[in-house]
Scaffold this motif. Structure first.
Motif, PDB file in Angstrom:
ATOM      1  N   TYR A   1       1.105  -1.211  -0.083  1.00 27.15           N
ATOM      2  CA  TYR A   1      -0.029  -0.078  -0.159  1.00 27.15           C
ATOM      3  C   TYR A   1       0.579   1.334   0.017  1.00 27.15           C
ATOM      4  CZ  TYR A   1      -4.834  -2.630   1.431  1.00 27.15           C
ATOM      5  OH  TYR A   1      -5.782  -2.906   1.499  1.00 27.15           O
ATOM      6  N   VAL A   2       0.629   2.262  -0.637  1.00 22.82           N
ATOM      7  CA  VAL A   2       0.944   3.749  -0.393  1.00 22.82           C
ATOM      8  C   VAL A   2       0.117   4.253   0.430  1.00 22.82           C
ATOM      9  CG1 VAL A   2       1.821   5.615  -1.766  1.00 22.82           C
ATOM     10  CG2 VAL A   2       1.063   3.992  -2.985  1.00 22.82           C
ATOM     11  N   SER A   3       0.385   5.004   1.470  1.00 20.34           N
ATOM     12  CA  SER A   3      -0.624   4.878   2.557  1.00 20.34           C
ATOM     13  C   SER A   3      -0.046   6.621   2.785  1.00 20.34           C
ATOM     14  CB  SER A   3       0.707   4.376   3.988  1.00 20.34           C
ATOM     15  OG  SER A   3      -0.120   5.631   4.597  1.00 20.34           O
ATOM     16  N   THR A   4      -1.397   7.569   2.855  1.00 16.75           N
ATOM     17  CA  THR A   4      -1.176   9.067   3.091  1.00 16.75           C
ATOM     18  C   THR A   4      -1.914   8.736   4.575  1.00 16.75           C
ATOM     19  OG1 THR A   4      -2.167   8.436   1.175  1.00 16.75           O
ATOM     20  CG2 THR A   4      -1.416  10.916   2.327  1.00 16.75           C
ATOM     21  N   PHE A   5      -1.245   9.426   5.233  1.00 18.25           N
ATOM     22  CA  PHE A   5      -2.200   9.410   7.472  1.00 18.25           C
ATOM     23  C   PHE A   5      -2.241  11.008   7.403  1.00 18.25           C
ATOM     24  CE2 PHE A   5      -1.585  10.561  11.333  1.00 18.25           C
ATOM     25  CZ  PHE A   5      -2.987   9.115  11.955  1.00 18.25           C
ATOM     26  N   ARG A   6      -3.422  11.452   7.513  1.00 20.85           N
ATOM     27  CA  ARG A   6      -3.775  12.895   8.030  1.00 20.85           C
ATOM     28  C   ARG A   6      -4.999  12.879   8.856  1.00 20.85           C
ATOM     29  NH1 ARG A   6      -5.752  16.966   3.525  1.00 20.85           N
ATOM     30  NH2 ARG A   6      -6.770  18.120   5.244  1.00 20.85           N
ATOM     31  N   ALA A   7      -4.264  12.848  10.186  1.00 18.61           N
ATOM     32  CA  ALA A   7      -5.031  12.366  11.352  1.00 18.61           C
ATOM     33  C   ALA A   7      -6.764  12.712  11.081  1.00 18.61           C
ATOM     34  CB  ALA A   7      -4.355  13.379  12.835  1.00 18.61           C
ATOM     35  N   PRO A   8      -7.290  12.337  11.865  1.00 20.07           N
ATOM     36  CA  PRO A   8      -7.234  10.400  12.170  1.00 20.07           C
ATOM     37  C   PRO A   8      -7.177   9.297  10.798  1.00 20.07           C
ATOM     38  CG  PRO A   8      -9.569  11.367  11.888  1.00 20.07           C
ATOM     39  CD  PRO A   8      -9.289  12.283  11.177  1.00 20.07           C
ATOM     40  N   LEU A   9      -6.871  10.032   9.750  1.00 24.07           N
ATOM     41  CA  LEU A   9      -7.159   9.305   8.438  1.00 24.07           C
ATOM     42  C   LEU A   9      -6.456   8.089   7.624  1.00 24.07           C
ATOM     43  CD1 LEU A   9     -10.009   7.524   6.564  1.00 24.07           C
ATOM     44  CD2 LEU A   9      -8.996  10.087   5.277  1.00 24.07           C
ATOM     45  N   SER A  10      -6.081   7.145   7.999  1.00 24.11           N
ATOM     46  CA  SER A  10      -5.009   6.204   6.782  1.00 24.11           C
ATOM     47  C   SER A  10      -6.075   6.509   5.546  1.00 24.11           C
ATOM     48  CB  SER A  10      -4.756   5.144   7.609  1.00 24.11           C
ATOM     49  OG  SER A  10      -3.620   5.655   8.907  1.00 24.11           O
ATOM     50  N   LEU A  11      -5.419   6.680   4.792  1.00 28.63           N
ATOM     51  CA  LEU A  11      -5.588   6.251   3.432  1.00 28.63           C
ATOM     52  C   LEU A  11      -4.434   5.412   2.703  1.00 28.63           C
ATOM     53  CD1 LEU A  11      -6.711   9.623   1.252  1.00 28.63           C
ATOM     54  CD2 LEU A  11      -8.463   7.496   2.421  1.00 28.63           C
ATOM     55  N   LEU A  12      -5.114   4.009   2.749  1.00 25.79           N
ATOM     56  CA  LEU A  12      -4.233   3.264   1.863  1.00 25.79           C
ATOM     57  C   LEU A  12      -4.230   2.408   0.259  1.00 25.79           C
ATOM     58  CD1 LEU A  12      -4.170   0.715   5.321  1.00 25.79           C
ATOM     59  CD2 LEU A  12      -2.453   2.911   4.912  1.00 25.79           C
ATOM     60  N   SER A  13      -3.806   2.968  -0.512  1.00 23.73           N
ATOM     61  CA  SER A  13      -3.944   3.226  -2.058  1.00 23.73           C
ATOM     62  C   SER A  13      -3.024   2.357  -2.223  1.00 23.73           C
ATOM     63  CB  SER A  13      -4.077   4.463  -2.591  1.00 23.73           C
ATOM     64  OG  SER A  13      -2.666   5.101  -2.716  1.00 23.73           O
ATOM     65  N   MET A  14      -3.558   1.715  -4.150  1.00 21.71           N
ATOM     66  CA  MET A  14      -3.190   0.029  -4.038  1.00 21.71           C
ATOM     67  C   MET A  14      -1.398   1.059  -5.401  1.00 21.71           C
ATOM     68  SD  MET A  14      -2.805  -2.742  -2.969  1.00 21.71           S
ATOM     69  CE  MET A  14      -2.194  -4.356  -4.323  1.00 21.71           C
ATOM     70  N   PRO A  15      -0.572   0.825  -5.943  1.00 22.93           N
ATOM     71  CA  PRO A  15      -0.041   1.858  -6.793  1.00 22.93           C
ATOM     72  C   PRO A  15      -0.665   1.501  -7.983  1.00 22.93           C
ATOM     73  CG  PRO A  15       1.319  -0.002  -5.890  1.00 22.93           C
ATOM     74  CD  PRO A  15       0.154  -0.271  -5.006  1.00 22.93           C
TER      75      PRO A  15
END
Ligand SMILES: [Zn+2]
Length: 586
Positions: free
Chosen positions: A258-272
């Motif tokens: 996963y490519v992870s983007t974290f901006r509290a409170p949310l983790s966004l995990l997307s596939m390449p």
């Protein structure tokens, strides 16, 4: 809604018991504590687990035999009590509770009888593979191509996602066979399991090997909490997850590059490769956060949205994790998915109709903000089918027991038919029906009062079902006990409105008036909107019509009335065919 979908209707296979049912009470023991070390080898699609589980005898009889079940693609390796191996027989047990359609059942003979309420600790070990398996669907005729989009659980080198009870028994369970061919049997067995486990604990030390020689990203859906989560999700190769308690959560793990983007409170995990879709989520985050904060308060618990490798996979949500494909670049969908998860972050609750109901309700409100009330009611309308049939059964059962309601003692739910919202674990109720109930409450008391009540909600104070009613009543200064009685504390089916009579007339000064009497043929009361079409426009009013009752009101009109339409879709009704009333001109 997300978990049930259309699949429940399609099954028709029967399960056979290998061990005579008379000999064994498979649900006698509740697993009160899991302490598992789970090792995944994605390259081999393999799972190996060992650890301790504590079982409590919740039956009325002493028990010497325990049935422990895991997915049929896993095998029992060892079972020990007090450091000594115990005798067990391992056998296949047909049950649709697992995606393979069967379980590996260990029939364990304990060294000593366990008395009611007493517990025993078992050391266990099991291993095997978890591959994509559509057996329980394809053998009842669902085409493979369709089945694999809903039955996506698997450990694989490129993408791993495995859900717990109801999908894959990757941790031991103790259940009677679930069978799709018997109406709601599967959902009943799963709901019963969840209700039994809600207050119990699970600790999972989840470890994974490398994927393509790189460290993958790993995530689980821990239950919502305000603190103690370690500040979110991270990408360690081993991580300890605590479900204390399990609540309504179906323990689920996902592992991918996963490519992870974290901006509290949310983790966004997307596939390449899904960057465009993931960017849409990122852009939708600010407006969604603003909306949610205003209604539900600031975010607190960490939440996550994780992508699928296969864009056609059906979304799934449990606890703080939503799995939904980010391949599609759909900003509307991204918005409501974000709103849903952010509500969970802002408003933890162990009461399913509050936790999930508010999140689905918020989706509809957000849709209204963007596309108007009708768009919002269309979104809510997608939920209606989910509980309509069960509510019709409830109405039929009530019809047979006329007078029962008036005793004020027993509700249908308590008699085994229907589900009081306040205590249900059934997702069609806690998500779909609850979304409507919150929407009706908002229509009745207005945004300000409902916001005020929601902002005062504290999970730790929600100790009795009446808590939510008291919050809303004190904010709205209105008695809502009749509404909560019919919709939350009991399951009384749905209302059914019709126009009983209309009487158009003119005052001495020539003002046109219409007297309208609405009747509610159902056992649940509601405040319902009705619209009078007349020369020069239309007028919408709201009126409270109690169960099996009528209500009359007068409306002043700008011109002659031609038609009355009861209910704009905001109140779920059992019969919508009798809602339009043509007014014949004399
Ligand atoms: Zn949710």
């Amino acid at each position: 809604m997300r978990q049930l979908g259309w699949l429940g209707l399609l099954f028709g296979l029967s399960a056979s018991l290998i061990v005579p049912a008379t000999a064994l009470n498979r649900e006698a023991f509740t697993i009160t504590k899991y302490d598992l070390e789970v090792r995944l080898e994605p390259e081999q699609q393999r799972l190996g687990a060992r650890g301790k589980i504590t079982l409590r005898n919740d039956s009325a009889q002493p028990q010497k035999v325990v049935s422990l079940q895991i997915s049929s693609s896993l095998n029992w390796r060892s079972i020990r009590v007090d450091g000594k191996s115990v005798q067990f027989v391992s056998q296949p047990y047909a049950s649709d509770i697992d995606h393979t359609g069967a379980l590996s059942e260990a029939i364990v003979t304990l060294p000593a009888e366990i008395k009611p309420k007493d517990s025993v600790e078992l050391e266990i070990g099991y291993e095997g593979v978890i591959t994509l398996d559509t057996a329980r669907l394809t053998r009842v005729g669902v085409p493979e191509e369709i089945a694999k989009h809903s039955s996506w659980d698997q450990i694989s080198p490129s993408f791993t996602a495995v859900r717990g009870t109801g999908y894959v028994a990757w941790y031991p369970i103790t259940t009677e066979s679930a069978d799709f061919s018997e109406g709601n049997s599967l959902f009943e067995v799963v709901d019963r399991w969840k209700a039994r486990e809600a207050k119990e604990e699970m600790k999972v030390d989840l470890c994974t090997g490398l994927v393509d020689s790189t460290m993958p990203f790993m995530i689980m859906n821990e239950p919502p909490r305000k603190e103690g989560n370690g500040g979110g999700y991270d990408n360690h190769i081993c991580r300890l997850y605590r479900f204390e308690p399990l609540g309504t959560v179906t323990p689920t793990f996902a592992i991918a590059s996963y490519v992870s983007t974290f901006r509290a409170p949310l983790s966004l995990l997307s596939m390449p490769g899904h960057e465009a879709g993931s960017n849409i989520y990122s852009r939708a985050l600010d407006p969604a956060s603003k909306f949610v904060s205003e209604w539900f308060g600031p975010p607190s618990a960490p939440v996550a949205i994780a992508d699928f490798a296969d864009p056609s996979s059906a979304p799934f949500e449990s606890g703080t994790l939503l799995m939904a494909s980010m391949a599609a670049e759909d900003s509307k969908l991204a918005g409501i998915n974000l709103v849903h998860e952010l509500v969970h972050s802002a408003l933890p609750s162990s009461r399913p109709w509050v936790y999930e109901g508010l999140a689905h309700f918020a989706e509809a409100m957000y849709r209204q903000q963007q596309g108007g009330r009708e768009a919002a009611l269309d979104l809510l309308g997608l939920h209606r089918a989910a509980f309509l049939d069960s509510e019709k059964e409830v109405s039929a059962a009530l019809q047979k027991n006329v007078g029962q309601k008036n005793t004020g003692q027993k509700s249908v739910g308590e008699n085994g038919v229907g589900q009081p919202l306040a205590t249900t674990f059934d997702e069609t109720y806690s998500r779909s029906k609850a979304a409507y109930v919150w929407w009706m409450l908002r229509d009745m008391v207005g945004d300000d009062a409902l916001k005020q009540a929601i902002r005062k909600y504290r999970a730790e104070d929600d100790k009795d079902p009446g808590y939510v009613e008291r919050l809303i009543e004190s904010a709205a200064k209105r008695d809502l006990s009749w509404f909560f009685d019919d919709w939350v504390y009991h399951d009384r089916g749905l209302p059914d409105f019709r126009v009983q009579s209309v009487h158009p007339w003119k005052t001495d000064r020539g003002v046109q008036i219409i007297t309208v009497t609405l009747e509610n043929l159902g056992n649940a009361g509601a405040e319902v909107p009705f619209t009078i079409m007349c020369e020069g426009g239309e007028i919408t009013k709201r009126i409270e019509v109690r169960a099996k009752g009528t209500a009359t009101t007068r409306v002043e009109l700008p011109g002659t009335a031609s038609e009355i339409v009861v209910n704009d879709g905001s109140v779920p009704e059992s019969d919508l065919t009798n809602n339009v009333f043509k007014i014949s001109t004399p």
